[in-house]
Design a protein around this motif. Structure first.
Motif, PDB file in Angstrom:
ATOM      1  N   LEU A  62      28.714  44.499  42.100  1.00  0.00           N
ATOM      2  CA  LEU A  62      27.585  44.855  42.958  1.00  0.00           C
ATOM      3  C   LEU A  62      26.404  43.901  42.839  1.00  0.00           C
ATOM      4  O   LEU A  62      25.603  43.787  43.772  1.00  0.00           O
ATOM      5  N   ILE A  63      26.290  43.204  41.721  1.00  0.00           N
ATOM      6  CA  ILE A  63      25.133  42.332  41.491  1.00  0.00           C
ATOM      7  C   ILE A  63      25.514  40.879  41.747  1.00  0.00           C
ATOM      8  O   ILE A  63      26.376  40.329  41.044  1.00  0.00           O
ATOM      9  N   PRO A  64      24.927  40.227  42.749  1.00  0.00           N
ATOM     10  CA  PRO A  64      25.231  38.818  43.033  1.00  0.00           C
ATOM     11  C   PRO A  64      24.926  37.929  41.825  1.00  0.00           C
ATOM     12  O   PRO A  64      23.938  38.142  41.113  1.00  0.00           O
ATOM     13  N   GLY A  65      25.797  36.972  41.595  1.00  0.00           N
ATOM     14  CA  GLY A  65      25.594  36.032  40.503  1.00  0.00           C
ATOM     15  C   GLY A  65      26.314  36.381  39.225  1.00  0.00           C
ATOM     16  O   GLY A  65      26.362  35.564  38.295  1.00  0.00           O
ATOM     17  N   ARG A  66      26.892  37.583  39.143  1.00  0.00           N
ATOM     18  CA  ARG A  66      27.601  37.980  37.933  1.00  0.00           C
ATOM     19  C   ARG A  66      29.096  37.771  38.104  1.00  0.00           C
ATOM     20  O   ARG A  66      29.686  38.187  39.094  1.00  0.00           O
ATOM     21  N   ARG A  67      29.714  37.102  37.126  1.00  0.00           N
ATOM     22  CA  ARG A  67      31.152  36.869  37.103  1.00  0.00           C
ATOM     23  C   ARG A  67      31.633  36.248  38.406  1.00  0.00           C
ATOM     24  O   ARG A  67      32.491  36.778  39.102  1.00  0.00           O
ATOM     25  N   LEU A  71      30.596  27.866  45.479  1.00  0.00           N
ATOM     26  CA  LEU A  71      31.021  29.227  45.149  1.00  0.00           C
ATOM     27  C   LEU A  71      32.365  29.530  45.811  1.00  0.00           C
ATOM     28  O   LEU A  71      32.477  29.532  47.032  1.00  0.00           O
ATOM     29  N   TRP A  72      33.392  29.803  44.983  1.00  0.00           N
ATOM     30  CA  TRP A  72      34.710  30.121  45.511  1.00  0.00           C
ATOM     31  C   TRP A  72      34.888  31.615  45.727  1.00  0.00           C
ATOM     32  O   TRP A  72      35.618  32.022  46.623  1.00  0.00           O
ATOM     33  N   GLY A  73      34.254  32.414  44.901  1.00  0.00           N
ATOM     34  CA  GLY A  73      34.399  33.861  45.054  1.00  0.00           C
ATOM     35  C   GLY A  73      34.008  34.583  43.785  1.00  0.00           C
ATOM     36  O   GLY A  73      33.678  33.978  42.767  1.00  0.00           O
ATOM     37  N   ASN A  74      34.043  35.894  43.840  1.00  0.00           N
ATOM     38  CA  ASN A  74      33.669  36.743  42.722  1.00  0.00           C
ATOM     39  C   ASN A  74      34.908  37.248  42.000  1.00  0.00           C
ATOM     40  O   ASN A  74      35.936  37.543  42.613  1.00  0.00           O
ATOM     41  N   VAL A  75      34.805  37.357  40.671  1.00  0.00           N
ATOM     42  CA  VAL A  75      35.925  37.860  39.877  1.00  0.00           C
ATOM     43  C   VAL A  75      36.104  39.366  40.102  1.00  0.00           C
ATOM     44  O   VAL A  75      37.227  39.854  40.211  1.00  0.00           O
ATOM     45  N   TYR A  76      34.999  40.095  40.191  1.00  0.00           N
ATOM     46  CA  TYR A  76      35.044  41.543  40.417  1.00  0.00           C
ATOM     47  C   TYR A  76      34.721  41.870  41.867  1.00  0.00           C
ATOM     48  O   TYR A  76      33.899  41.182  42.481  1.00  0.00           O
TER      49      TYR A  76
END
Length: 314
Positions: free
Chosen positions: A179-184, A194-199
């Motif tokens: 839910l929080i941009p920039g984490r993981r 930026l390729w994508g988010n882990v979660y």
């Protein structure tokens, strides 16, 4: 006669083209994966310290030493693919066939010609790397070698059996990391890579680049299996530490000291990277990708009954 010869040549040309297409699409087999493990770049063998052992006999005790080494081991093959049941690694495809809770796959669509739906879906399988003895012989040429955590052909995660978490993102869609941009995240927003988010660690993401989508999903699968107690259907790909043996821990994105990736398909690489990377990215025609996950291990030869400790050079 000339027409007959031309017809034969045409049929031969078509057959060769079809054969070439089939080879490029279905080239990932066990033999190819085994041979890919002979990579000095991915192995990255180093002498990193000294271990101390207490060796005792009826005549007294002495301190013995052994060299502490560090190198990477190909623990698993991580496949990330669009069509359920079509793992690009042919010999293990039957492990993850469609079932009543996991049938379809592919990109999001509304069936409009002018659509701009960036939703993509990938299945993921994490299966023990088959190199086994071949890799051991290759690595032992550099000196004493460490044992990895992976068992050949062992399924550590099959997303078709992890339906609730993989297809519905429950409960990870509500985690702070999701839910929080920039984490993981894989890459950075400020670096414009930026390729994508882990979660959430599931099969859905929004990404225009199919290769990047496959890489992000592979990273998610690797993240799951290298941790214990995750809310997924999987087996941990972890070894237990013991005297003179320091196994790999949790995989972290962009951190090569926790693990790195060797591309197996659609192109076969003889070196390893972390995501994101700046190398040429070949888009798979069928949306199927696979990487070998190499992870670092340190160890030293036992030379006594009691382990006294170790000293690293750096």
């Amino acid at each position: 006669m000339s027409l007959l010869l031309a017809s034969r040549r045409l049929r031969a040309t078509v057959a060769s083209l079809l054969l070439g297409t089939a080879t490029s699409t279905f080239a990932l087999d066990t033999a190819t994966i085994v041979s890919s493990a002979l990579s000095p770049d991915c192995l990255e063998y180093r002498v990193v310290g000294i271990c101390y052992w207490l060796y005792c006999t009826p005549f007294g005790c002495s301190v013995r030493t052994s060299v502490k080494v560090r190198h990477y081991v190909p623990d698993a093959v991580v496949s990330s693919y669009s069509n359920t049941g079509e793992n690009p690694w042919l010999e293990v495809r039957a492990m993850s066939m469609p079932n009543p809770t996991a049938k379809a796959g592919g990109d999001g669509t509304t069936n409009h010609d002018n659509e701009n739906n960036l939703a993509k879906f990938k299945n993921a399988d994490v299966i023990g790397h088959p190199a086994g003895m071949v890799f051991s012989q290759f690595a032992s040429a550099s000196g004493y070698t460490c044992e990895g955590a992976g068992t050949a052909f062992m399924p550590y995660l099959l997303s078709t059996l992890d339906t609730i978490a993989w297809r519905y993102n429950i409960p990870e869609a509500f985690y702070p990391e999701a839910l929080i941009p920039g984490r993981r995240e894989i890459g950075t927003r400020t670096g414009l890579n930026l390729w994508g988010n882990v979660y959430p660690r599931g099969g859905f993401l929004h990404q225009t680049d199919d290769y990047k989508s496959g890489a992000v999903v592979a990273q998610r699968a690797g993240d799951i299996v290298t941790r214990r107690g995750q809310i997924h259907v999987y087996q941990p790909l972890l070894a237990n530490a013991r005297d003179g043996y320091w196994p790999a821990g949790a995989l972290m994105e962009t951190d090569a000291s926790t693990g790195k990736w060797q591309e197996l398909t659609p192109t076969l690489s003889n070196s390893c990277v972390v995501f994101p990377h700046s190398r040429t990215r070949v888009q798979a025609q069928q949306g199927d990708y696979a990487w070998a996950l190499w992870r670092p291990y340190s160890c030293c030869r036992r030379r006594g009954q009691v382990f006294l400790g170790s000293v690293d050079f750096m």
